[in-house]
Design a protein around this motif. Sequence first.
Motif, PDB file in Angstrom:
ATOM      1  N   LEU A  89       0.832  -1.193   0.000  1.00 48.22           N
ATOM      2  CA  LEU A  89       0.000   0.000   0.000  1.00 48.22           C
ATOM      3  C   LEU A  89       0.872   1.250   0.000  1.00 48.22           C
ATOM      4  O   LEU A  89       1.977   1.248   0.526  1.00 48.22           O
ATOM      5  CB  LEU A  89      -0.892   0.026   1.250  1.00 48.22           C
ATOM      6  N   SER A 146      -2.303   5.485   1.894  1.00 49.44           N
ATOM      7  CA  SER A 146      -3.294   4.429   2.133  1.00 49.44           C
ATOM      8  C   SER A 146      -3.133   3.860   3.538  1.00 49.44           C
ATOM      9  O   SER A 146      -4.127   3.591   4.228  1.00 49.44           O
ATOM     10  CB  SER A 146      -3.152   3.322   1.090  1.00 49.44           C
ATOM     11  N   ILE A 187      -6.034   3.432  -1.497  1.00 51.56           N
ATOM     12  CA  ILE A 187      -7.293   3.548  -0.767  1.00 51.56           C
ATOM     13  C   ILE A 187      -7.736   4.999  -0.855  1.00 51.56           C
ATOM     14  O   ILE A 187      -6.968   5.908  -0.544  1.00 51.56           O
ATOM     15  CB  ILE A 187      -7.115   3.127   0.706  1.00 51.56           C
TER      16      ILE A 187
END
Length: 178
Positions: free
Chosen positions: A54, A58, A105
């Motif tokens: 990630l 995120s 995200i």
Amino acid sequence: MAAEDLEWERSKISGQDMNLLKKMGFTKKENALRFPKEESYPSPPIEYRLHHQLTPNSILHVSIFITLCECFLGVQPNWALWKRIFCLRRNGSHGVAYNIGGVVICVRSDVEYFDVQFPDSVQGWRKRWLYVHEESSGSVEYNIAPFDGRAKIHRRRSWDAEATEEEKSRQRRDDSHP
């Protein structure tokens, strides 16, 4: 094209980085982390996984969400609420998906959420990859997948999926029985 020909740079983890991780308590277990030597392409030892799936922002979203749930809402972090607030998007530039941090995200556009000020740039974070020892959970479902540099990140419709009525109902039941 061989997997080793994909865009990777030698890890730039330094002695200072290792000392910081120790100071922060991330290396309390013997051999919990392994650092690449002169490798320019990841080849994790058996039972180790490549770290940095990630992006840093995120990871910050995950941390904020856990804090929001546990400290302010007084509930366990839950999948239904997570899916109501966040979705995923593919991370890349000029039509190329990144090998590390290929998914970001994001807060859904229709959701009011904290106005989090993320750093404009976290230059060089992709160069700081390392290996993390995986402790088996006894269930393949929760284990981290082994590294495969050839794997391509393909956008999936499920990245935008919101919580189902069943998930919302289950969460309401769980929240009412602490």
